[in-house]
Write a protein that holds these residues in place. Structure first.
Motif, PDB file in Angstrom:
ATOM      1  N   ILE A 111       0.833  -1.200   0.000  1.00  0.00           N
ATOM      2  CA  ILE A 111       0.000   0.000   0.000  1.00  0.00           C
ATOM      3  C   ILE A 111       0.869   1.253   0.000  1.00  0.00           C
ATOM      4  CG2 ILE A 111      -1.697   1.339   1.314  1.00  0.00           C
ATOM      5  CD1 ILE A 111      -2.761  -1.410   2.349  1.00  0.00           C
ATOM      6  N   ARG A 112       1.872   1.294   0.887  1.00  0.00           N
ATOM      7  CA  ARG A 112       2.769   2.454   0.939  1.00  0.00           C
ATOM      8  C   ARG A 112       3.421   2.726  -0.409  1.00  0.00           C
ATOM      9  NH1 ARG A 112       4.128   0.884   6.263  1.00  0.00           N
ATOM     10  NH2 ARG A 112       5.619  -0.616   5.418  1.00  0.00           N
ATOM     11  N   THR A 113       3.942   1.673  -1.036  1.00  0.00           N
ATOM     12  CA  THR A 113       4.635   1.826  -2.307  1.00  0.00           C
ATOM     13  C   THR A 113       3.687   2.307  -3.402  1.00  0.00           C
ATOM     14  OG1 THR A 113       6.221   0.095  -1.717  1.00  0.00           O
ATOM     15  CG2 THR A 113       6.001   0.619  -4.052  1.00  0.00           C
ATOM     16  N   ALA A 114       2.481   1.735  -3.434  1.00  0.00           N
ATOM     17  CA  ALA A 114       1.510   2.123  -4.455  1.00  0.00           C
ATOM     18  C   ALA A 114       1.100   3.580  -4.308  1.00  0.00           C
ATOM     19  CB  ALA A 114       0.283   1.218  -4.371  1.00  0.00           C
ATOM     20  N   ILE A 115       0.800   4.001  -3.078  1.00  0.00           N
ATOM     21  CA  ILE A 115       0.385   5.390  -2.855  1.00  0.00           C
ATOM     22  C   ILE A 115       1.527   6.344  -3.176  1.00  0.00           C
ATOM     23  CG2 ILE A 115      -0.442   7.051  -1.147  1.00  0.00           C
ATOM     24  CD1 ILE A 115      -2.507   4.923  -2.041  1.00  0.00           C
ATOM     25  N   ALA A 116       2.737   5.991  -2.768  1.00  0.00           N
ATOM     26  CA  ALA A 116       3.898   6.841  -3.068  1.00  0.00           C
ATOM     27  C   ALA A 116       4.086   6.998  -4.573  1.00  0.00           C
ATOM     28  CB  ALA A 116       5.150   6.252  -2.425  1.00  0.00           C
ATOM     29  N   THR A 117       3.896   5.909  -5.315  1.00  0.00           N
ATOM     30  CA  THR A 117       4.049   5.960  -6.766  1.00  0.00           C
ATOM     31  C   THR A 117       3.001   6.866  -7.399  1.00  0.00           C
ATOM     32  OG1 THR A 117       4.977   3.722  -6.806  1.00  0.00           O
ATOM     33  CG2 THR A 117       4.100   4.578  -8.877  1.00  0.00           C
ATOM     34  N   LEU A 118       1.747   6.736  -6.955  1.00  0.00           N
ATOM     35  CA  LEU A 118       0.687   7.579  -7.514  1.00  0.00           C
ATOM     36  C   LEU A 118       0.917   9.050  -7.207  1.00  0.00           C
ATOM     37  CD1 LEU A 118      -2.428   5.338  -6.767  1.00  0.00           C
ATOM     38  CD2 LEU A 118      -1.334   5.739  -8.987  1.00  0.00           C
ATOM     39  N   LEU A 119       1.367   9.344  -5.992  1.00  0.00           N
ATOM     40  CA  LEU A 119       1.663  10.730  -5.636  1.00  0.00           C
ATOM     41  C   LEU A 119       2.798  11.279  -6.493  1.00  0.00           C
ATOM     42  CD1 LEU A 119       1.439  10.444  -1.748  1.00  0.00           C
ATOM     43  CD2 LEU A 119      -0.155  11.682  -3.224  1.00  0.00           C
ATOM     44  N   GLU A 120       3.798  10.451  -6.742  1.00  0.00           N
ATOM     45  CA  GLU A 120       4.907  10.871  -7.598  1.00  0.00           C
ATOM     46  C   GLU A 120       4.434  11.164  -9.017  1.00  0.00           C
ATOM     47  OE1 GLU A 120       9.275   9.158  -9.092  1.00  0.00           O
ATOM     48  OE2 GLU A 120       8.143   8.126  -7.516  1.00  0.00           O
ATOM     49  N   ARG A 121       3.402  10.436  -9.456  1.00  0.00           N
ATOM     50  CA  ARG A 121       2.853  10.652 -10.792  1.00  0.00           C
ATOM     51  C   ARG A 121       1.911  11.857 -10.841  1.00  0.00           C
ATOM     52  NH1 ARG A 121       5.459   9.146 -14.744  1.00  0.00           N
ATOM     53  NH2 ARG A 121       3.554   9.156 -16.001  1.00  0.00           N
ATOM     54  N   GLY A 122       1.671  12.476  -9.692  1.00  0.00           N
ATOM     55  CA  GLY A 122       0.798  13.641  -9.655  1.00  0.00           C
ATOM     56  C   GLY A 122      -0.675  13.310  -9.569  1.00  0.00           C
ATOM     57  N   ALA A 123      -1.011  12.058  -9.277  1.00  0.00           N
ATOM     58  CA  ALA A 123      -2.406  11.633  -9.164  1.00  0.00           C
ATOM     59  C   ALA A 123      -2.862  11.668  -7.714  1.00  0.00           C
ATOM     60  CB  ALA A 123      -2.569  10.216  -9.717  1.00  0.00           C
ATOM     61  N   VAL A 124      -4.118  12.011  -7.503  1.00  0.00           N
ATOM     62  CA  VAL A 124      -4.712  11.913  -6.170  1.00  0.00           C
ATOM     63  C   VAL A 124      -5.106  10.463  -5.946  1.00  0.00           C
ATOM     64  CG1 VAL A 124      -6.594  12.649  -4.668  1.00  0.00           C
ATOM     65  CG2 VAL A 124      -5.581  14.278  -6.273  1.00  0.00           C
ATOM     66  N   PRO A 125      -4.527   9.789  -4.956  1.00  0.00           N
ATOM     67  CA  PRO A 125      -4.885   8.392  -4.707  1.00  0.00           C
ATOM     68  C   PRO A 125      -6.255   8.285  -4.045  1.00  0.00           C
ATOM     69  CG  PRO A 125      -2.738   8.958  -3.734  1.00  0.00           C
ATOM     70  CD  PRO A 125      -3.439  10.231  -4.071  1.00  0.00           C
ATOM     71  N   LEU A 126      -7.076   7.383  -4.564  1.00  0.00           N
ATOM     72  CA  LEU A 126      -8.371   7.063  -3.982  1.00  0.00           C
ATOM     73  C   LEU A 126      -8.291   5.588  -3.588  1.00  0.00           C
ATOM     74  CD1 LEU A 126     -10.631   8.791  -6.653  1.00  0.00           C
ATOM     75  CD2 LEU A 126      -9.794   9.772  -4.501  1.00  0.00           C
ATOM     76  N   LEU A 127      -8.049   5.336  -2.315  1.00  0.00           N
ATOM     77  CA  LEU A 127      -7.799   3.978  -1.834  1.00  0.00           C
ATOM     78  C   LEU A 127      -9.099   3.353  -1.361  1.00  0.00           C
ATOM     79  CD1 LEU A 127      -5.660   1.804  -1.179  1.00  0.00           C
ATOM     80  CD2 LEU A 127      -5.437   2.879   1.078  1.00  0.00           C
ATOM     81  N   VAL A 142       1.606   9.465   2.231  1.00  0.00           N
ATOM     82  CA  VAL A 142       1.249  10.869   2.012  1.00  0.00           C
ATOM     83  C   VAL A 142       2.105  11.768   2.899  1.00  0.00           C
ATOM     84  CG1 VAL A 142      -0.603  12.576   2.109  1.00  0.00           C
ATOM     85  CG2 VAL A 142      -1.107  10.256   1.339  1.00  0.00           C
ATOM     86  N   ASN A 143       2.338  11.328   4.131  1.00  0.00           N
ATOM     87  CA  ASN A 143       3.158  12.099   5.055  1.00  0.00           C
ATOM     88  C   ASN A 143       4.586  12.253   4.536  1.00  0.00           C
ATOM     89  OD1 ASN A 143       3.353  13.195   8.008  1.00  0.00           O
ATOM     90  ND2 ASN A 143       5.142  11.864   7.768  1.00  0.00           N
ATOM     91  N   ALA A 144       5.150  11.162   4.008  1.00  0.00           N
ATOM     92  CA  ALA A 144       6.512  11.216   3.482  1.00  0.00           C
ATOM     93  C   ALA A 144       6.605  12.213   2.327  1.00  0.00           C
ATOM     94  CB  ALA A 144       6.962   9.831   3.038  1.00  0.00           C
ATOM     95  N   ARG A 145       5.608  12.196   1.468  1.00  0.00           N
ATOM     96  CA  ARG A 145       5.589  13.137   0.345  1.00  0.00           C
ATOM     97  C   ARG A 145       5.471  14.572   0.841  1.00  0.00           C
ATOM     98  NH1 ARG A 145       6.953  12.741  -5.093  1.00  0.00           N
ATOM     99  NH2 ARG A 145       6.033  14.509  -6.190  1.00  0.00           N
ATOM    100  N   ALA A 146       4.600  14.800   1.813  1.00  0.00           N
ATOM    101  CA  ALA A 146       4.419  16.135   2.363  1.00  0.00           C
ATOM    102  C   ALA A 146       5.699  16.626   3.033  1.00  0.00           C
ATOM    103  CB  ALA A 146       3.261  16.143   3.358  1.00  0.00           C
ATOM    104  N   ALA A 147       6.400  15.737   3.721  1.00  0.00           N
ATOM    105  CA  ALA A 147       7.653  16.112   4.374  1.00  0.00           C
ATOM    106  C   ALA A 147       8.690  16.524   3.345  1.00  0.00           C
ATOM    107  CB  ALA A 147       8.170  14.949   5.222  1.00  0.00           C
ATOM    108  N   ALA A 148       8.766  15.782   2.250  1.00  0.00           N
ATOM    109  CA  ALA A 148       9.730  16.094   1.199  1.00  0.00           C
ATOM    110  C   ALA A 148       9.436  17.446   0.550  1.00  0.00           C
ATOM    111  CB  ALA A 148       9.724  14.993   0.141  1.00  0.00           C
TER     112      ALA A 148
END
Length: 324
Positions: A111-127, A142-148
Motif C-alpha cells: 500500500i505504501r509503495t503504491a500510494i507513493a508511486t501515484l503521488l509521484e505521478r501527480g495523481a490523487v490516490p483514492l484507496l 502521504v506524510n513522506a511526500r508532504a515532508a519532502a
C-alpha cells in the motif's frame, strides 16, 4: 416478474465491465497520467479474531457501478454537470493490490509503495478498502511526500469510531489505531473527526489522549445539530487534506454493509457536503473508503451508497483540478 429488472441494460451498459464505472484500467502505476487513480486494497493488518473481513469490498463496489458505465457523460445532479467535466479529467482504476493473509507487513508495504508511486505521478490516490487498517500505510506515504515538499497535513476522518487505541489484541497497526498512528506522523498538524457515536473500542483514556493531542471531535449527534458548514470552518483555508471515510460513518439505513452498525449516522448528502466543502477550502491530497463488508449488505443498497460517494469524490476532485 421473478427477478429484478436490469437497470444497467436499460441504461445501455454492457454488464461485463470489471473496472469501477468502466473507467480505463491502469495496472502499471508508474505510467499513470490521470489526475486521480482508484486502487483497491483488500486488507492490511487484520486482527486474528476477524481476519480480512472486508476483502471483497473493492470488487463489490466496482460491481455496484456497472449500471452507470454507459452514462458517464450524462448530467449528474449531485455535481451539477457531467461527473468528469472533460474526458482528460477522468480517473483510472489501477485494480487491486496483492493481498497476503498472514503477511501484514507485506500488505502495508504494498500500500505504501503504491500510494507513493501515484503521488509521484501527480495523481490523487483514492484507496478503496479493505478494513480500516488500510489507511495507516496510505497516511505514511502521504506524510513522506508532504515532508519532502515541506507541507503540513490536515486529516478529516468521517467514521463512527475514533480509532485511537494505541494497541488492540497486541497489534498497533490495526483498525482501532488508525488515527493514533496518524497523530504520530511528522506532517500531521490537525485532525478533525466527524461522526463518532454509540459504543466502540475506544476507552475513556483514548478519548483523553486524543483531546490532549488536539483532536477536534464532532460526534454524530453534534454534527446533526451544527451541520457540515460549521465543521468545514474547522478546516483551515488552503490546507492540504487527507479524507478518511469509514462506511459505518453513514447511517445503517442507507449503508448496512458494515460490521459495526450504529443508529444516528450521517446521510449521503452530509458526506458529499463535507467532501465538496473541503475541496473548496483546500486541496484534497488523498482519500480512502474503507470498511464496506458486502456480506452484511442488504439488497446492494450499501454498495450503491458507498460507490456513489466515491463517484461524487471523483467529480469534486476533477472540478478542483479543472479550476487549477
Amino acid at each position: 416478474m421473478t427477478s429484478s429488472p436490469n437497470l444497467g441494460a436499460l441504461y445501455g451498459a454492457a454488464g461485463t465491465e470489471t473496472t469501477f464505472l468502466g473507467l480505463a484500467a491502469a495496472p502499471e502505476l508508474s505510467a499513470v497520467t490521470a489526475p486521480m487513480a482508484l486502487i483497491g486494497a483488500p486488507g492490511a493488518t487484520p486482527y486474528a479474531s476477524v481476519g480480512s473481513y472486508c476483502a471483497e469490498g473493492p470488487d463489490a463496489l466496482r460491481l455496484a457501478t456497472r449500471a452507470f458505465t454507459a452514462n458517464l457523460d450524462h448530467h449528474d445532479f449531485d455535481l451539477g454537470g457531467r461527473l468528469f467535466p472533460r474526458p482528460e479529467l477522468r480517473a483510472v482504476d489501477c485494480g487491486n493490490l496483492p493481498h497476503q493473509e498472514g503477511q501484514p507487513a507485506a500488505n502495508r508495504e504494498a500500500i505504501r509503495t503504491a500510494i507513493a508511486t501515484l503521488l509521484e505521478r501527480g495523481a490523487v490516490p483514492l484507496l478503496m478498502g479493505g478494513d480500516d487498517s488500510v489507511p495507516i500505510p496510505m497516511l505514511e506515504a502521504v506524510n513522506a511526500r508532504a515532508a519532502a515538499e515541506g507541507r503540513k497535513l490536515t486529516v478529516l476522518q468521517i467514521d463512527a469510531h475514533i480509532d485511537w487505541r494505541d494497541s488492540h489484541m497486541d497489534e498497533t497497526q490495526g483498525l482501532s489505531s488508525t488515527m493514533r498512528r496518524a497523530s504520530e506522523l511528522s506532517q500531521v498538524e490537525r485532525i478533525v473527526q466527524v461522526g463518532a457515536r454509540g459504543i466502540g473500542s475506544a476507552g475513556v483514556n483514548d478519548v483523553a489522549d486524543a483531546l490532549a493531542w488536539g483532536v477536534t471531535f464532532v460526534p454524530g449527534r453534534t454534527f446533526h445539530r451544527i451541520g457540515a458548514a460549521a465543521v468545514l470552518e474547522m478546516i483551515p483555508r488552503g490546507a492540504d487534506v487527507v479524507i478518511c471515510i469509514d462506511a459505518d460513518a453513514l447511517d445503517p439505513g442507507i449503508l448496512p454493509g458494515v460490521i459495526g452498525r450504529a443508529p444516528g449516522g450521517l446521510s449521503y448528502g452530509d458526506v458529499c457536503d463535507l467532501i465538496e466543502g473541503v475541496a473548496a477550502r483546500g486541496r484534497i491530497r488523498a482519500m480512502d473508503f474503507v470498511e464496506f463488508m458486502p456480506e452484511r449488505d442488504v439488497d446492494g443498497i450499501g454498495a450503491l451508497t458507498f460507490a456513489r460517494i466515491i463517484m461524487t469524490s471523483m467529480g469534486v476532485i476533477a472540478r478542483a483540478v479543472d479550476a487549477g
